[in-house]
Motif scaffolding. Structure first.
Motif, PDB file in Angstrom:
ATOM      1  N   MET A   1      55.143 127.971  70.734  1.00 36.66           N
ATOM      2  CA  MET A   1      55.895 126.708  70.867  1.00 36.66           C
ATOM      3  C   MET A   1      55.439 125.946  72.110  1.00 36.66           C
ATOM      4  SD  MET A   1      58.337 125.909  68.692  1.00 36.66           S
ATOM      5  CE  MET A   1      60.099 125.684  68.879  1.00 36.66           C
ATOM      6  N   PRO A   2      55.306 124.632  72.007  1.00 36.90           N
ATOM      7  CA  PRO A   2      54.976 123.863  73.213  1.00 36.90           C
ATOM      8  C   PRO A   2      56.179 123.803  74.156  1.00 36.90           C
ATOM      9  CG  PRO A   2      55.309 122.401  71.330  1.00 36.90           C
ATOM     10  CD  PRO A   2      55.419 123.792  70.807  1.00 36.90           C
ATOM     11  N   THR A   3      55.955 123.342  75.353  1.00 41.31           N
ATOM     12  CA  THR A   3      57.037 123.156  76.320  1.00 41.31           C
ATOM     13  C   THR A   3      57.648 121.773  76.110  1.00 41.31           C
ATOM     14  OG1 THR A   3      55.535 124.305  77.806  1.00 41.31           O
ATOM     15  CG2 THR A   3      57.562 123.454  78.778  1.00 41.31           C
ATOM     16  N   PHE A   4      58.983 121.714  76.153  1.00 40.22           N
ATOM     17  CA  PHE A   4      59.673 120.431  75.922  1.00 40.22           C
ATOM     18  C   PHE A   4      60.234 119.870  77.221  1.00 40.22           C
ATOM     19  CE2 PHE A   4      60.019 122.867  71.945  1.00 40.22           C
ATOM     20  CZ  PHE A   4      59.288 122.024  71.144  1.00 40.22           C
ATOM     21  N   PRO A   5      60.433 118.567  77.304  1.00 40.62           N
ATOM     22  CA  PRO A   5      60.046 117.544  76.327  1.00 40.62           C
ATOM     23  C   PRO A   5      58.545 117.264  76.345  1.00 40.62           C
ATOM     24  CG  PRO A   5      61.061 116.519  78.243  1.00 40.62           C
ATOM     25  CD  PRO A   5      61.148 117.989  78.463  1.00 40.62           C
ATOM     26  N   ILE A   6      58.078 116.772  75.204  1.00 43.45           N
ATOM     27  CA  ILE A   6      56.665 116.416  75.052  1.00 43.45           C
ATOM     28  C   ILE A   6      56.525 114.925  75.364  1.00 43.45           C
ATOM     29  CG2 ILE A   6      54.797 116.150  73.367  1.00 43.45           C
ATOM     30  CD1 ILE A   6      56.048 118.555  71.852  1.00 43.45           C
ATOM     31  N   TYR A   7      55.592 114.590  76.239  1.00 40.83           N
ATOM     32  CA  TYR A   7      55.440 113.183  76.632  1.00 40.83           C
ATOM     33  C   TYR A   7      54.345 112.505  75.807  1.00 40.83           C
ATOM     34  CZ  TYR A   7      55.105 109.024  79.497  1.00 40.83           C
ATOM     35  OH  TYR A   7      55.114 107.714  79.920  1.00 40.83           O
ATOM     36  N   LEU A   8      54.742 111.581  74.951  1.00 40.88           N
ATOM     37  CA  LEU A   8      53.756 110.827  74.156  1.00 40.88           C
ATOM     38  C   LEU A   8      53.959 109.326  74.337  1.00 40.88           C
ATOM     39  CD1 LEU A   8      53.395 112.732  70.727  1.00 40.88           C
ATOM     40  CD2 LEU A   8      51.900 112.795  72.728  1.00 40.88           C
ATOM     41  N   ASP A   9      54.314 108.931  75.560  1.00 43.60           N
ATOM     42  CA  ASP A   9      54.470 107.493  75.825  1.00 43.60           C
ATOM     43  C   ASP A   9      53.431 107.043  76.850  1.00 43.60           C
ATOM     44  OD1 ASP A   9      55.562 105.017  75.398  1.00 43.60           O
ATOM     45  OD2 ASP A   9      57.334 105.335  76.649  1.00 43.60           O
ATOM     46  N   ASN A  10      52.215 107.533  76.655  1.00 45.46           N
ATOM     47  CA  ASN A  10      51.157 107.297  77.644  1.00 45.46           C
ATOM     48  C   ASN A  10      50.575 105.888  77.646  1.00 45.46           C
ATOM     49  OD1 ASN A  10      50.582 109.900  79.178  1.00 45.46           O
ATOM     50  ND2 ASN A  10      50.712 110.628  77.061  1.00 45.46           N
ATOM     51  N   ASN A  11      51.024 105.026  76.714  1.00 50.07           N
ATOM     52  CA  ASN A  11      50.634 103.623  76.840  1.00 50.07           C
ATOM     53  C   ASN A  11      51.621 102.862  77.718  1.00 50.07           C
ATOM     54  OD1 ASN A  11      49.666 104.207  73.610  1.00 50.07           O
ATOM     55  ND2 ASN A  11      48.166 103.440  75.075  1.00 50.07           N
ATOM     56  N   ALA A  12      52.742 103.513  78.069  1.00 48.56           N
ATOM     57  CA  ALA A  12      53.710 102.883  78.979  1.00 48.56           C
ATOM     58  C   ALA A  12      53.407 103.275  80.421  1.00 48.56           C
ATOM     59  CB  ALA A  12      55.136 103.297  78.617  1.00 48.56           C
ATOM     60  N   THR A  13      53.167 104.562  80.630  1.00 48.71           N
ATOM     61  CA  THR A  13      52.695 105.044  81.928  1.00 48.71           C
ATOM     62  C   THR A  13      52.212 106.467  81.738  1.00 48.71           C
ATOM     63  OG1 THR A  13      53.158 105.107  84.306  1.00 48.71           O
ATOM     64  CG2 THR A  13      54.841 106.052  82.876  1.00 48.71           C
TER      65      THR A  13
END
Ligand SMILES: *Cc1c(COP(=O)(O)O)cnc(C)c1O
Length: 384
Positions: free
Chosen positions: A1-13
């Motif tokens: 399992m990945p570690t949460f939270p997963i950050y996928l807002d890399n077009n914001a910062t």
């Protein structure tokens, strides 16, 4: 399992790279001089650090260090480029061309020009989000002094054909500004070959700190004249007054150095993860489509429409993942984004989610998100 939270807002910062943080720390605690103080070693050390960073940022984009003007970020860089050039051409007829899908900082600068009586043309875009070169050619007037078109769109990821746009501007002696904020550090950009005269960038979209950016201002062939927008001590060759954010600039320089060293592998990694995400979602979730250009797009961006679903409901059902519906840049705005409307999405604009991967994203995270989104979409559709 990945570690949460997963950050996928890399077009914001993006996350500040720990190597960048380490490089910055001494400039708070020990080397805290003002880079404009020329009478003691604290100032000299700060000035030297700023000079190193200027070389690092310039090297990343194939520029001369003297062509870099430090700013507080790309919002300010866009304002300075557009208002600064138009102010240097005081004739009331001076004409400016931009596009409807630009960042709010460009569009609001254009509105500002219109309010002060200047003439602005807003180019439309096709369903992929690209302007048409023939529309641009038709928009030129004898009075056109500046064209501003972004390199990569922050919402849908579409790249504009900036080499061709720049060539058309050059032929006519028109200056070309490009907001390249989303591209720098993710793909090669060299101003040795690209006919771009002014270019905006910001550190926090490339794993540097927030609150520091730069405007590239070409010095020869052509030499760009710019009117300062901030009155003060005449820092940055008179183009941008104010005490330099030394620690931030050092961080920006370090981020640029890392990007330059790792660009080839990083770009390949981003494209791999982006395509895994796109193919995973389009392949396993029914009623999905990719917004923006299928191939001419940012290495790290996937904007996906989910038919018959509210994007906000999807995001709310997925608290493990940091996602957004689009731009964080017009934070007060409600209603569908101007970019999604401009590519003619209609109702699907409210069903679109922006995914942005980064240096820190893993394959495991992408796979988990693809699976989870599939589950949630089926559940939400059943509920309807
Ligand atoms: C984030 C962004 C900006 C604004 O940059 P700041 O440094 O946050 O002011 C401008 N243009 C584009 C395309 C962006 O993605």
């Amino acid at each position: 399992m990945p570690t949460f939270p997963i950050y996928l807002d890399n077009n914001a910062t993006t996350r500040t790279d720990p190597r960048v943080v380490d490089a910055m720390l001494p400039y708070f605690s020990e080397i805290y001089g003002n880079a404009a103080s020329q009478s003691h070693s604290f100032g000299w050390a700060a000035a030297e650090a700023v000079s190193t960073a200027r070389t690092q940022v310039a090297a990343l984009i194939g520029a001369d260090p003297r062509e870099i003007v430090w700013t507080s970020g790309a919002t300010e860089s866009n304002n300075l480029a557009i208002k600064g050039v138009l102010d240097a051409f005081p004739s009331a007829e001076s004409h400016f061309i931009t596009a409807v899908t630009e960042h709010q900082a460009v569009l609001d600068s254009a509105r500002h020009l219109e309010r002060s009586g200047r003439c602005v043309t807003y180019l439309g875009v096709d369903t992929n989000g690209q302007i048409s070169l023939s529309d641009l050619v038709a928009a030129f007037k004898p009075e056109t002094v500046l064209v501003s078109l972004m390199m990569g769109n922050n919402e849908i990821g579409t790249l504009q054909p900036v080499a061709e746009i720049g060539a058309l501007c050059r032929e006519r002696g028109v200056l070309f500004h490009s907001d390249a904020t989303q591209c720098i550090g993710k793909m090669p950009v060299s101003l040795e070959t690209l006919p771009i005269d002014l270019m905006s960038l910001t550190a926090h979209k490339m794993h540097g700190p927030k609150g520091v950016g730069a405007l590239y201002v070409r010095r020869r062939a052509p030499r760009v004249r710019l009117s300062a927008q901030m009155d003060g001590g005449g820092h940055e060759r008179g183009m941008r007054s104010g005490t330099l954010n030394v620690s931030g600039i050092v961080g920006f320089g370090k981020a640029a150095q890392i990007s330059q060293e790792e660009l080839v592998e990083e770009q390949a990694k981003l494209i791999f993860l982006r395509d895994r995400l796109i193919n995973g979602l389009l392949g396993s979730v029914e009623g999905t489509r990719l917004n923006g250009h299928p191939t001419e797009r940012l290495p790290n961006n996937a904007n996906i429409a989910f038919e018959g679903l509210e994007a906000d409901a999807l995001i709310a059902s997925l608290p493990e993942v940091a996602l957004s519906t689009g731009s964080a840049c017009s934070s007060e705005a409600i209603g569908p984004s101007h970019v999604l409307s401009a590519i003619g999405l209609g109702k699907l604009a409210n069903s679109s989610v922006r995914f942005g991967v980064s240096r820190y994203t893993t394959e495991e995270e992408v796979d988990w998100v693809v699976g989870k989104v599939g589950e949630i979409v089926s559940r939400l559709r059943r509920l309807k």
